[in-house]
Every structure is written in C-alpha cells, then in structure tokens.
Design a protein around this motif. Structure first.
Motif: not given
Length: 293
Positions: A85-111
C-alpha cells in the motif's frame, strides 16, 4: 445541485464507493467536499486529489491485491503490514498535501493513546491514508505528530459529522458499508496470501489461532455495526446509500468492477430520495433554517 459526501469504512467493500461517486457525477451532482473513514478515506483522498471514479477503478483493478499487505522492518505490532500500500500511495500521491486537493477533504483516525478521534485535513495526503486505514491489530498504527493513529472506524465508521464540518450548508450523502444491526453475523477466515498452497490454508484455518481470529472479527463486526448505527442516528445524514456488499470480508481479493457496480445499483435505489432532499423547496428550507438560527 451541490452536495457533500461521507464515505464509510469496510475494507474491500469500499470499492462500491467508486460506483456511487460515478453515478453522482453522471446525474449532475457537484461534490463540493468529501470525508472518509478507512477505505472510504482512501477513496476520498484519491478523489479529492483529482482522480476520477473511472481512474480510481482502473488503479484498484490493475493493482495486485495479493502484494499489498507485506510487512516492513519497522512495522509495529500487527498481523499484516502495508508495504504494498505504501509503495502504491507513494506512486499516486507523492508529496502532495491537503493544500493541493481540488475540493475540501478530511479523513478520520483514532489516537490509541488518548482514545480521541483525530480529523486529518492538513499535511501530507499519504499520512492521511496510512492513518485512516490502520485496522487495529491487523495493520500497524501510524505515528503522526504526537499521535499513534489507527483506523477512524473505531469511533466514526461513517464520518457524517466531518462532512458537516466541511460543508455545513449542504445535503450530506452517506455511503454505509456496515451491515444493519439485525443481519446475521458471518464467519471470518484468517487472511493468507493467495500463493499459499491449498493444503496449508486448510490446515491453518483449523487451528485455534484461526478460530480465535474468527471470534475476534465477529466481535469487531458487531461493535462496528452498533457504533455506525448510533452515530448515524445522532449525526443524521440527509440520505443513506447502503450497497449490498455484506458478503465481502475486509481483506477479500475482489473484482473491483463488480463491487463498483454494486455501488451504482445502491445509488439507483437511493436516487429518488437524493432528488427529494436536493430539490429547490428543500434547498430553500435549509437556507431559511440557517437564517433563523
């Protein structure tokens, strides 16, 4: 017809999100923001980063699903890893950040240290993916800032509340992959690489460990259903779309195209209700209610 979307978690079931997004676009709905949990978070990030539903389907279809869950040397305690998964995501997203998205986006996690929900809407997109898909015990937690993060579905299986934060004035379409509370609980098989010989697989599935995994996953299934049910009652999305994906396990190897079609079929069932809540009279009621607050 502007809307916001909340995509729920469910592992391989989440390929049905592709069909829902595709049909929303074809019907002329403008997705102005998107929130996701677990696999829904992965789809949300790819969509917000500029990938079309067709492109996401092609990516998942062409990916060797048997090589996604290898372990890396530094992986924490978990049954499986995310090296593929890490290899695939690196290929697809590289160093992109949430500032680069075309619409507002958020995901959830739990600490897992504080026990609190974490909403990720800034920083690197790959960190968002690794955090939201870290199934407890199955995949390693993801360390980010001062958090030790795991799958957001633990506390928020369908992030309606997050979609409302992103677009408080828009109707929320929630895609729910959890079984209803009254559905029978299925059995679970321990996830093994497809390359394992059948005789070894059969032997492992008869072990106490594999049977304990089945009991554990049934308990997780039940608790996730309950959390989803009560969160949906409290958070009250405008429309719930529930694809018929209840026969699929979290880590099943699936035909992505077939699962996406299940999302399209569920969308067709929900379309009359979507049209109702996005109709002109209901849009005016929403604006009036906001003005009177």
């Amino acid at each position: 017809m502007d809307i916001t979307v909340a995509l729920g978690g469910g592992g391989a079931k989440g390929n049905s999100h592709i069909g829902v997004l595709r049909r929303l676009e074809k019907e002329g709905y403008e997705i102005r923001s998107i929130a996701g949990t677990s696999f829904g978070g992965l789809v949300a990030i790819l969509y917000a980063s500029g990938r079309t539903p067709d492109e996401i389907e092609e990516i998942f279809s062409s990916t060797d699903q048997t090589n996604l869950y290898g372990r890396d040397r530094n992986d924490g305690p978990s049954l499986l890893g995310l090296s593929g998964v890490r290899k695939l995501m690196t290929e697809l997203l590289g160093s992109k950040t949430f500032d680069d998205v075309r619409i507002p986006c958020a995901v959830t996690a739990v600490d897992i240290t504080s026990g609190k929900e974490v909403i990720i809407s800034e920083g690197n997109l790959v960190d968002g993916v690794y955090s939201t898909i870290a199934l407890p015990g199955i995949f390693p937690p993801h360390r980010l800032n001062d958090w030790e993060l795991m799958d957001g579905g633990v506390l928020n299986p369908v992030p309606v509340s997050v979609a409302r934060i992103l677009s408080p004035d828009l109707p929320i379409i929630a895609v729910v992959l959890n079984d209803p509370l009254d559905n029978p609980v299925r059995t679970y098989t321990f996830p093994l690489p497809a390359s394992f010989p059948r005789q070894i697989v059969e032997r492992i599935t008869r072990t106490n460990f594999a049977q304990a995994y089945d009991v554990f996953m049934r308990a997780v299934d039940l608790s996730s259903r309950a959390v989803a049910h009560y969160r949906l009652e409290a958070d009250a999305p405008d429309v719930i779309i529930r694809p018929d994906v209840h026969h699929i396990e979290l880590l099943d190897k699936v035909d992505v195209h077939e699962i996406a079609l299940l999302g399209e079929a569920a969308f067709e069932t929900a379309l009359p209700e979507i049209k109702r809540v996005t109709s002109w009279p209901n849009r005016m009621k929403r604006k009036l209610a906001k003005a009177l607050k």
